[in-house]
Design an enzyme around this catalytic site. Structure first.
Site, short mmCIF file in Angstrom:
data_model
loop_
_atom_site.label_atom_id
_atom_site.label_comp_id
_atom_site.label_asym_id
_atom_site.label_seq_id
_atom_site.Cartn_x
_atom_site.Cartn_y
_atom_site.Cartn_z
N LYS A 24 -2.09 -7.58 -3.79
CA LYS A 24 -2.30 -6.20 -3.30
C LYS A 24 -1.03 -5.63 -2.68
O LYS A 24 -0.62 -4.52 -3.00
CB LYS A 24 -3.43 -6.21 -2.27
N ASN A 25 -0.41 -6.40 -1.77
CA ASN A 25 0.70 -5.81 -1.03
C ASN A 25 1.98 -5.69 -1.85
O ASN A 25 2.92 -5.01 -1.42
CB ASN A 25 0.91 -6.55 0.29
N CYS A 118 -5.72 0.03 7.87
CA CYS A 118 -6.59 -0.72 8.76
C CYS A 118 -6.24 -0.46 10.23
O CYS A 118 -5.06 -0.44 10.59
CB CYS A 118 -6.45 -2.21 8.48
N ARG A 123 0.57 1.13 14.76
CA ARG A 123 1.35 0.73 13.58
C ARG A 123 2.40 1.80 13.30
O ARG A 123 2.30 2.58 12.35
CB ARG A 123 0.42 0.54 12.37
N ASP A 309 -2.38 -11.89 8.08
CA ASP A 309 -3.51 -11.48 7.25
C ASP A 309 -4.52 -12.62 7.04
O ASP A 309 -5.61 -12.39 6.51
CB ASP A 309 -3.02 -10.98 5.88
N ARG A 402 -11.12 -2.42 -0.54
CA ARG A 402 -9.73 -1.96 -0.60
C ARG A 402 -8.80 -3.11 -0.98
O ARG A 402 -7.68 -2.87 -1.42
CB ARG A 402 -9.29 -1.40 0.76
#
Ligand code: EPU
Length: 423
Positions: A24-25, A118, A123, A309, A402
Protein backbone atom coordinates in the site's frame (compact mmCIF):
# COMPACT_ATOMS: atom_id res chain seq x y z
CA UNK A 1 -28.11 5.43 7.41
CA UNK A 2 -26.76 1.91 7.11
CA UNK A 3 -23.12 0.97 7.36
CA UNK A 4 -21.18 -2.23 6.80
CA UNK A 5 -19.74 -3.93 9.86
CA UNK A 6 -17.43 -6.93 10.20
CA UNK A 7 -18.62 -9.68 12.53
CA UNK A 8 -16.37 -12.41 13.90
CA UNK A 9 -17.25 -15.43 16.00
CA UNK A 10 -13.94 -16.06 17.74
CA UNK A 11 -12.32 -19.27 18.84
CA UNK A 12 -11.77 -21.00 15.48
CA UNK A 13 -8.30 -22.18 14.48
CA UNK A 14 -7.24 -21.17 10.98
CA UNK A 15 -5.33 -23.20 8.44
CA UNK A 16 -4.14 -22.73 4.86
CA UNK A 17 -2.34 -20.22 2.71
CA UNK A 18 -2.61 -16.52 2.03
CA UNK A 19 -0.80 -14.47 -0.59
CA UNK A 20 0.28 -10.95 0.24
CA UNK A 21 -0.59 -8.03 -2.07
CA UNK A 22 1.62 -5.24 -3.33
CA UNK A 23 2.63 -2.64 -0.75
CA UNK A 24 0.00 0.00 0.00
CA UNK A 25 2.56 2.58 1.06
CA UNK A 26 4.54 2.07 -2.17
CA UNK A 27 1.45 2.08 -4.36
CA UNK A 28 0.08 5.29 -2.87
CA UNK A 29 3.32 7.08 -3.81
CA UNK A 30 3.98 5.39 -7.14
CA UNK A 31 0.49 6.13 -8.51
CA UNK A 32 0.97 9.92 -8.09
CA UNK A 33 4.54 9.47 -9.43
CA UNK A 34 3.18 8.14 -12.75
CA UNK A 35 2.09 11.66 -13.64
CA UNK A 36 5.77 12.54 -14.07
CA UNK A 37 6.13 10.07 -16.97
CA UNK A 38 5.78 11.27 -20.51
CA UNK A 39 5.18 7.80 -21.99
CA UNK A 40 2.82 5.07 -20.92
CA UNK A 41 3.23 3.37 -17.56
CA UNK A 42 2.00 -0.03 -16.50
CA UNK A 43 2.02 -0.90 -12.81
CA UNK A 44 1.53 -4.45 -11.63
CA UNK A 45 0.97 -5.94 -8.19
CA UNK A 46 -1.23 -3.16 -6.83
CA UNK A 47 -3.22 -3.88 -3.68
CA UNK A 48 -7.00 -3.80 -4.22
CA UNK A 49 -7.85 -1.17 -1.65
CA UNK A 50 -9.86 2.03 -1.59
CA UNK A 51 -6.78 4.30 -1.26
CA UNK A 52 -5.62 3.06 -4.69
CA UNK A 53 -9.03 3.81 -6.22
CA UNK A 54 -9.04 7.32 -4.76
CA UNK A 55 -5.58 8.13 -6.13
CA UNK A 56 -6.47 6.79 -9.58
CA UNK A 57 -9.47 9.05 -9.57
CA UNK A 58 -7.21 12.01 -8.66
CA UNK A 59 -5.08 11.19 -11.73
CA UNK A 60 -8.28 11.28 -13.81
CA UNK A 61 -9.03 14.74 -12.42
CA UNK A 62 -5.82 15.82 -14.20
CA UNK A 63 -7.17 14.42 -17.50
CA UNK A 64 -4.84 11.42 -17.31
CA UNK A 65 -6.13 8.19 -18.84
CA UNK A 66 -5.92 5.64 -16.05
CA UNK A 67 -7.23 2.10 -16.38
CA UNK A 68 -7.32 0.09 -13.19
CA UNK A 69 -7.88 -3.63 -13.69
CA UNK A 70 -7.50 -5.56 -10.45
CA UNK A 71 -3.81 -5.48 -9.64
CA UNK A 72 -2.72 -3.56 -12.75
CA UNK A 73 -2.94 0.08 -13.68
CA UNK A 74 -2.19 1.55 -17.09
CA UNK A 75 -1.54 5.26 -17.19
CA UNK A 76 -1.28 7.54 -20.21
CA UNK A 77 -0.40 11.16 -19.43
CA UNK A 78 -0.35 12.43 -23.04
CA UNK A 79 -3.34 14.72 -22.43
CA UNK A 80 -2.49 15.72 -18.88
CA UNK A 81 -3.76 19.10 -17.67
CA UNK A 82 -2.94 20.90 -14.46
CA UNK A 83 -6.10 21.35 -12.40
CA UNK A 84 -6.69 22.36 -8.81
CA UNK A 85 -7.28 19.40 -6.49
CA UNK A 86 -8.82 20.95 -3.40
CA UNK A 87 -11.54 18.36 -2.99
CA UNK A 88 -12.86 15.78 -0.58
CA UNK A 89 -10.92 13.00 -2.31
CA UNK A 90 -7.64 14.62 -1.28
CA UNK A 91 -8.83 14.90 2.28
CA UNK A 92 -9.88 11.24 2.43
CA UNK A 93 -6.33 9.90 2.60
CA UNK A 94 -2.91 10.90 3.83
CA UNK A 95 -0.97 9.90 0.74
CA UNK A 96 -2.69 12.50 -1.43
CA UNK A 97 0.20 14.70 -0.30
CA UNK A 98 2.31 12.90 -2.91
CA UNK A 99 0.27 14.72 -5.58
CA UNK A 100 2.02 17.89 -4.31
CA UNK A 101 5.56 16.67 -5.05
CA UNK A 102 4.59 14.99 -8.32
CA UNK A 103 2.60 17.99 -9.65
CA UNK A 104 5.32 20.40 -8.53
CA UNK A 105 7.85 18.27 -10.41
CA UNK A 106 5.74 18.08 -13.56
CA UNK A 107 4.08 21.53 -13.72
CA UNK A 108 6.13 23.59 -11.22
CA UNK A 109 2.76 24.55 -9.82
CA UNK A 110 -0.19 23.01 -7.98
CA UNK A 111 -3.21 23.92 -5.90
CA UNK A 112 -4.23 21.08 -3.64
CA UNK A 113 -6.37 20.32 -0.57
CA UNK A 114 -4.75 19.37 2.72
CA UNK A 115 -4.14 15.65 3.34
CA UNK A 116 -6.26 13.58 5.76
CA UNK A 117 -5.60 9.97 6.74
CA UNK A 118 -5.63 7.96 9.94
CA UNK A 119 -6.01 10.00 13.15
CA UNK A 120 -2.73 9.09 14.85
CA UNK A 121 -2.24 12.42 16.65
CA UNK A 122 -0.47 15.38 15.02
CA UNK A 123 0.86 14.57 11.54
CA UNK A 124 2.50 17.78 10.27
CA UNK A 125 4.02 18.12 6.79
CA UNK A 126 6.53 20.84 7.65
CA UNK A 127 9.47 18.76 6.35
CA UNK A 128 7.77 18.32 2.97
CA UNK A 129 7.27 22.09 2.78
CA UNK A 130 10.84 22.78 3.89
CA UNK A 131 12.06 20.54 1.06
CA UNK A 132 9.85 22.15 -1.59
CA UNK A 133 11.04 25.59 -0.50
CA UNK A 134 14.70 24.53 -0.66
CA UNK A 135 14.08 23.45 -4.27
CA UNK A 136 12.83 26.96 -5.08
CA UNK A 137 9.06 26.72 -4.49
CA UNK A 138 6.92 29.34 -2.84
CA UNK A 139 4.04 28.15 -0.72
CA UNK A 140 0.81 30.03 -0.14
CA UNK A 141 -0.89 28.63 2.97
CA UNK A 142 -3.34 31.52 3.41
CA UNK A 143 -6.31 29.30 2.54
CA UNK A 144 -7.51 27.07 5.41
CA UNK A 145 -8.38 24.09 3.26
CA UNK A 146 -5.85 24.13 0.41
CA UNK A 147 -2.30 25.05 -0.44
CA UNK A 148 -0.77 26.71 -3.50
CA UNK A 149 2.76 25.65 -4.36
CA UNK A 150 4.63 27.33 -7.19
CA UNK A 151 8.20 27.58 -8.46
CA UNK A 152 9.64 29.72 -11.27
CA UNK A 153 12.39 27.15 -11.50
CA UNK A 154 13.25 24.07 -9.47
CA UNK A 155 16.91 23.76 -8.60
CA UNK A 156 18.88 21.13 -6.71
CA UNK A 157 19.50 21.72 -3.00
CA UNK A 158 21.00 20.12 0.10
CA UNK A 159 18.16 19.25 2.46
CA UNK A 160 18.70 17.88 5.97
CA UNK A 161 15.46 16.48 7.38
CA UNK A 162 14.80 17.35 11.04
CA UNK A 163 13.29 13.91 11.55
CA UNK A 164 13.26 10.75 9.49
CA UNK A 165 10.09 11.01 7.43
CA UNK A 166 8.93 8.53 4.79
CA UNK A 167 6.49 11.04 3.30
CA UNK A 168 8.91 13.98 3.17
CA UNK A 169 11.71 11.85 1.68
CA UNK A 170 9.45 10.58 -1.11
CA UNK A 171 7.72 13.91 -1.74
CA UNK A 172 11.02 15.79 -2.07
CA UNK A 173 12.32 13.06 -4.38
CA UNK A 174 9.21 13.47 -6.60
CA UNK A 175 9.65 17.23 -6.81
CA UNK A 176 13.42 16.99 -7.40
CA UNK A 177 13.52 14.54 -10.33
CA UNK A 178 13.25 17.43 -12.82
CA UNK A 179 15.12 20.05 -10.75
CA UNK A 180 18.26 21.57 -12.27
CA UNK A 181 21.37 20.04 -10.74
CA UNK A 182 21.74 17.72 -7.77
CA UNK A 183 19.48 17.41 -4.73
CA UNK A 184 20.84 15.70 -1.64
CA UNK A 185 18.45 14.56 1.10
CA UNK A 186 20.27 13.85 4.36
CA UNK A 187 18.63 11.91 7.23
CA UNK A 188 16.42 10.36 4.56
CA UNK A 189 13.99 7.54 5.39
CA UNK A 190 15.32 4.05 4.55
CA UNK A 191 11.97 2.23 4.40
CA UNK A 192 11.57 -0.33 1.58
CA UNK A 193 8.74 1.80 0.15
CA UNK A 194 11.20 4.70 -0.35
CA UNK A 195 13.49 2.33 -2.25
CA UNK A 196 10.52 1.09 -4.32
CA UNK A 197 9.56 4.63 -5.36
CA UNK A 198 13.20 5.44 -6.25
CA UNK A 199 13.42 2.25 -8.32
CA UNK A 200 10.19 3.14 -10.10
CA UNK A 201 11.41 6.67 -10.90
CA UNK A 202 14.74 5.27 -12.13
CA UNK A 203 12.79 2.88 -14.38
CA UNK A 204 11.33 6.03 -15.99
CA UNK A 205 14.83 7.44 -16.55
CA UNK A 206 15.37 9.37 -13.30
CA UNK A 207 18.82 9.44 -11.73
CA UNK A 208 18.43 8.64 -8.02
CA UNK A 209 21.18 7.07 -5.95
CA UNK A 210 21.42 5.99 -2.33
CA UNK A 211 17.82 4.83 -1.78
CA UNK A 212 17.78 2.62 1.32
CA UNK A 213 20.55 4.66 2.97
CA UNK A 214 20.21 7.92 4.88
CA UNK A 215 21.69 9.98 2.03
CA UNK A 216 19.69 10.22 -1.18
CA UNK A 217 21.13 11.91 -4.26
CA UNK A 218 18.83 12.98 -7.05
CA UNK A 219 20.40 14.32 -10.24
CA UNK A 220 17.71 16.22 -12.14
CA UNK A 221 16.81 14.96 -15.64
CA UNK A 222 14.79 16.73 -18.32
CA UNK A 223 12.37 14.02 -19.44
CA UNK A 224 10.98 10.79 -18.05
CA UNK A 225 9.71 8.04 -20.33
CA UNK A 226 7.23 5.21 -19.67
CA UNK A 227 7.91 1.84 -18.07
CA UNK A 228 6.43 -1.34 -16.67
CA UNK A 229 6.91 -1.79 -12.96
CA UNK A 230 6.06 -4.37 -10.30
CA UNK A 231 5.30 -3.10 -6.77
CA UNK A 232 7.04 -4.84 -3.84
CA UNK A 233 5.00 -7.04 -1.43
CA UNK A 234 3.30 -5.28 1.48
CA UNK A 235 5.42 -5.89 4.60
CA UNK A 236 2.67 -4.56 6.90
CA UNK A 237 -0.04 -6.78 5.41
CA UNK A 238 2.46 -9.69 5.67
CA UNK A 239 3.18 -8.75 9.28
CA UNK A 240 -0.53 -8.57 10.06
CA UNK A 241 -1.09 -12.12 8.75
CA UNK A 242 1.98 -13.28 10.68
CA UNK A 243 0.32 -11.96 13.84
CA UNK A 244 -3.00 -13.58 12.87
CA UNK A 245 -1.22 -16.91 12.35
CA UNK A 246 0.59 -16.64 15.68
CA UNK A 247 -2.74 -15.93 17.39
CA UNK A 248 -5.03 -18.52 15.81
CA UNK A 249 -3.14 -20.43 13.11
CA UNK A 250 -2.97 -24.21 13.28
CA UNK A 251 -0.58 -23.84 10.35
CA UNK A 252 -0.66 -20.84 8.03
CA UNK A 253 1.63 -20.25 5.05
CA UNK A 254 2.09 -16.63 4.07
CA UNK A 255 3.29 -16.28 0.48
CA UNK A 256 4.91 -13.35 -1.33
CA UNK A 257 6.93 -11.87 1.51
CA UNK A 258 10.40 -10.32 1.49
CA UNK A 259 11.94 -11.89 4.63
CA UNK A 260 14.32 -8.94 5.16
CA UNK A 261 11.39 -6.49 5.23
CA UNK A 262 9.67 -8.36 8.06
CA UNK A 263 12.82 -9.19 10.01
CA UNK A 264 12.15 -6.98 13.05
CA UNK A 265 8.72 -8.60 13.46
CA UNK A 266 10.07 -12.11 12.86
CA UNK A 267 12.69 -11.65 15.58
CA UNK A 268 10.05 -10.31 17.99
CA UNK A 269 7.69 -13.22 17.25
CA UNK A 270 10.54 -15.67 17.92
CA UNK A 271 11.22 -13.85 21.22
CA UNK A 272 7.55 -14.40 22.11
CA UNK A 273 8.08 -18.10 21.34
CA UNK A 274 6.04 -18.32 18.11
CA UNK A 275 6.73 -21.35 15.91
CA UNK A 276 7.84 -19.60 12.74
CA UNK A 277 9.76 -20.83 9.75
CA UNK A 278 10.94 -18.40 7.09
CA UNK A 279 11.71 -19.84 3.66
CA UNK A 280 13.78 -17.11 2.04
CA UNK A 281 14.05 -18.81 -1.37
CA UNK A 282 10.32 -19.40 -1.64
CA UNK A 283 9.60 -16.00 -0.05
CA UNK A 284 7.14 -17.44 2.43
CA UNK A 285 6.59 -17.81 6.16
CA UNK A 286 5.00 -20.83 7.84
CA UNK A 287 3.57 -20.16 11.28
CA UNK A 288 1.88 -22.32 13.91
CA UNK A 289 0.30 -20.88 17.02
CA UNK A 290 1.14 -21.86 20.58
CA UNK A 291 -1.40 -21.53 23.40
CA UNK A 292 0.86 -19.29 25.47
CA UNK A 293 3.78 -16.95 24.84
CA UNK A 294 6.56 -15.23 26.80
CA UNK A 295 6.07 -11.54 27.58
CA UNK A 296 8.21 -9.11 25.52
CA UNK A 297 8.90 -5.40 25.27
CA UNK A 298 8.42 -3.60 21.96
CA UNK A 299 9.71 -0.22 20.83
CA UNK A 300 8.64 1.15 17.46
CA UNK A 301 11.41 2.68 15.36
CA UNK A 302 12.09 3.75 11.80
CA UNK A 303 13.15 0.96 9.40
CA UNK A 304 14.81 -1.47 9.98
CA UNK A 305 13.39 -1.21 13.52
CA UNK A 306 10.00 -2.52 14.61
CA UNK A 307 7.38 -0.82 12.39
CA UNK A 308 4.83 1.47 14.05
CA UNK A 309 2.25 0.05 11.64
CA UNK A 310 2.59 -3.35 13.37
CA UNK A 311 2.42 -2.05 16.92
CA UNK A 312 -1.39 -2.35 17.00
CA UNK A 313 -1.65 -5.71 15.15
CA UNK A 314 0.87 -7.42 17.47
CA UNK A 315 -0.92 -6.26 20.64
CA UNK A 316 -3.44 -9.16 20.81
CA UNK A 317 -0.52 -11.64 20.96
CA UNK A 318 0.69 -9.92 24.13
CA UNK A 319 -2.57 -10.90 25.87
CA UNK A 320 -1.46 -14.52 25.32
CA UNK A 321 1.82 -13.96 27.19
CA UNK A 322 2.60 -15.26 30.66
CA UNK A 323 3.46 -11.83 32.07
CA UNK A 324 3.15 -8.08 31.38
CA UNK A 325 4.57 -6.59 28.16
CA UNK A 326 5.59 -2.99 27.66
CA UNK A 327 5.15 -1.09 24.38
CA UNK A 328 6.88 2.21 23.52
CA UNK A 329 5.56 4.03 20.45
CA UNK A 330 8.23 6.49 19.29
CA UNK A 331 6.79 7.45 15.89
CA UNK A 332 3.20 8.37 16.83
CA UNK A 333 2.92 8.55 20.66
CA UNK A 334 -0.89 8.84 20.37
CA UNK A 335 -1.30 5.69 18.24
CA UNK A 336 -3.26 3.92 20.98
CA UNK A 337 -6.89 4.45 20.02
CA UNK A 338 -7.37 0.67 19.89
CA UNK A 339 -6.77 0.47 23.65
CA UNK A 340 -10.23 1.55 24.85
CA UNK A 341 -11.84 -0.81 22.35
CA UNK A 342 -9.74 -3.72 23.62
CA UNK A 343 -10.81 -2.80 27.15
CA UNK A 344 -14.45 -3.29 26.03
CA UNK A 345 -13.38 -6.83 25.15
CA UNK A 346 -12.08 -7.41 28.68
CA UNK A 347 -8.40 -6.72 27.98
CA UNK A 348 -6.05 -5.69 30.73
CA UNK A 349 -4.26 -2.88 28.91
CA UNK A 350 -3.38 0.72 29.73
CA UNK A 351 -1.82 3.38 27.53
CA UNK A 352 -0.41 6.83 28.15
CA UNK A 353 -0.56 8.94 25.00
CA UNK A 354 1.65 11.64 26.54
CA UNK A 355 4.59 9.28 26.93
CA UNK A 356 3.61 6.95 24.06
CA UNK A 357 3.68 3.85 26.24
CA UNK A 358 1.34 0.97 26.99
CA UNK A 359 1.34 -1.89 29.49
CA UNK A 360 -0.34 -5.07 28.33
CA UNK A 361 -1.12 -7.88 30.76
CA UNK A 362 -2.30 -11.45 30.17
CA UNK A 363 -6.03 -11.34 29.38
CA UNK A 364 -8.91 -13.42 28.13
CA UNK A 365 -10.95 -11.59 25.51
CA UNK A 366 -14.73 -11.60 25.06
CA UNK A 367 -16.62 -10.51 21.96
CA UNK A 368 -17.94 -6.93 22.02
CA UNK A 369 -19.02 -4.01 19.79
CA UNK A 370 -15.87 -2.09 18.90
CA UNK A 371 -14.85 0.81 16.62
CA UNK A 372 -11.90 0.83 14.23
CA UNK A 373 -10.49 4.32 14.76
CA UNK A 374 -7.82 3.82 12.09
CA UNK A 375 -6.49 1.22 9.68
CA UNK A 376 -4.07 -0.69 11.92
CA UNK A 377 -6.38 -0.38 14.95
CA UNK A 378 -8.91 -2.16 12.73
CA UNK A 379 -6.41 -4.96 12.03
CA UNK A 380 -5.74 -5.25 15.76
CA UNK A 381 -9.47 -5.59 16.49
CA UNK A 382 -9.88 -8.29 13.85
CA UNK A 383 -7.13 -10.34 15.52
CA UNK A 384 -8.65 -9.69 18.95
CA UNK A 385 -12.03 -10.79 17.57
CA UNK A 386 -10.53 -14.02 16.21
CA UNK A 387 -9.10 -14.77 19.67
CA UNK A 388 -12.16 -13.74 21.69
CA UNK A 389 -14.93 -15.90 22.97
CA UNK A 390 -18.26 -14.93 21.37
CA UNK A 391 -19.12 -12.43 18.66
CA UNK A 392 -17.21 -9.22 17.99
CA UNK A 393 -18.77 -6.54 15.79
CA UNK A 394 -16.35 -4.04 14.27
CA UNK A 395 -17.74 -0.66 13.19
CA UNK A 396 -16.01 1.93 10.98
CA UNK A 397 -14.60 -0.77 8.72
CA UNK A 398 -13.95 1.68 5.87
CA UNK A 399 -10.60 2.29 7.58
CA UNK A 400 -9.75 -1.39 7.21
CA UNK A 401 -10.73 -1.45 3.52
CA UNK A 402 -8.36 1.48 2.91
CA UNK A 403 -5.40 -0.82 3.48
CA UNK A 404 -6.17 -4.56 3.39
CA UNK A 405 -7.06 -6.38 0.16
CA UNK A 406 -10.09 -8.68 0.63
CA UNK A 407 -9.31 -9.33 4.28
CA UNK A 408 -12.70 -10.82 5.12
CA UNK A 409 -12.52 -13.26 2.18
CA UNK A 410 -8.93 -14.23 3.00
CA UNK A 411 -9.85 -15.00 6.61
CA UNK A 412 -12.96 -16.94 5.57
CA UNK A 413 -10.81 -19.06 3.25
CA UNK A 414 -8.48 -19.78 6.18
CA UNK A 415 -11.47 -21.02 8.18
CA UNK A 416 -12.48 -18.00 10.25
CA UNK A 417 -16.12 -17.50 11.16
CA UNK A 418 -16.22 -13.94 9.81
CA UNK A 419 -18.81 -12.08 7.74
CA UNK A 420 -20.05 -8.60 6.92
CA UNK A 421 -23.47 -7.18 7.66
CA UNK A 422 -25.31 -3.95 6.91
CA UNK A 423 -26.57 -2.39 10.12
N1 EPU B 1 6.68 14.32 10.78
C1 EPU B 1 6.77 15.66 11.06
N2 EPU B 1 6.83 16.53 10.01
C2 EPU B 1 6.79 16.12 8.72
C3 EPU B 1 6.68 14.75 8.44
C4 EPU B 1 6.63 13.86 9.51
O1 EPU B 1 6.79 16.08 12.21
O2 EPU B 1 6.85 16.96 7.81
C5 EPU B 1 6.64 13.35 11.90
C6 EPU B 1 5.31 12.60 11.96
O3 EPU B 1 4.33 13.32 12.67
C7 EPU B 1 5.73 11.30 12.64
C8 EPU B 1 7.14 11.08 12.10
O4 EPU B 1 7.60 12.35 11.64
O5 EPU B 1 5.79 11.50 14.02
C9 EPU B 1 7.24 10.09 10.96
O6 EPU B 1 6.28 10.39 9.98
P1 EPU B 1 6.43 9.97 8.45
O7 EPU B 1 6.49 11.21 7.63
O8 EPU B 1 7.53 8.98 8.28
O9 EPU B 1 5.03 9.29 8.21
P2 EPU B 1 4.14 9.37 6.91
O10 EPU B 1 5.03 9.42 5.72
O11 EPU B 1 3.12 10.41 7.03
C10 EPU B 1 4.12 6.83 6.44
C11 EPU B 1 3.06 5.79 6.28
C12 EPU B 1 2.46 5.45 7.63
C13 EPU B 1 3.56 5.00 8.57
C14 EPU B 1 4.65 6.07 8.66
C15 EPU B 1 5.84 5.64 9.49
C16 EPU B 1 2.21 6.30 4.09
C17 EPU B 1 1.11 6.80 3.26
N3 EPU B 1 2.03 6.29 5.40
O12 EPU B 1 3.45 7.98 6.96
O13 EPU B 1 1.57 4.37 7.40
O14 EPU B 1 3.02 4.77 9.84
O15 EPU B 1 5.14 6.38 7.33
O16 EPU B 1 6.43 4.50 8.96
O17 EPU B 1 3.23 5.86 3.58
C18 EPU B 1 -0.28 3.00 7.77
O18 EPU B 1 0.02 2.40 6.73
O19 EPU B 1 -1.15 2.58 8.58
C19 EPU B 1 0.39 4.26 8.06
C20 EPU B 1 -0.08 5.15 8.93
Amino acid sequence: MTQEVIKIRGGQTLKGEVTISGAKNSAVAIIPATLLAQGQVKLDGLPQISDVETLVSLLEDLNIKAQLNGKTLEVDTSEIQNAPLPNNKVESLRASYYMMGAMLGRFKKCVIGLPGGCPLGPRPIDQHIKGFKALGAEIDESNDTSMKIEAKELHGANIFLDMVSVGATINIMLAAVHAKGQTVIENAAKEPEVVDVANFLNSLGANIKGAGTSTLKINGVKDLHGSEYQIIPDRIEAGTYMCIAAAVGEEITINNIVPKHVEALTVKLKELGVDIEIDGDAEKAIIKRKPMYKNVDIKTLVYPGFATDLQQPITPLLFMADGPSFVTETIYPARFRHVDELKHMGANIDADMQTGTATIKPSTLNGADVYASDLRAGACLIIAGLLAEGITTIYNVRHIYRGYTDIVTHLKTLGADIWTEEV
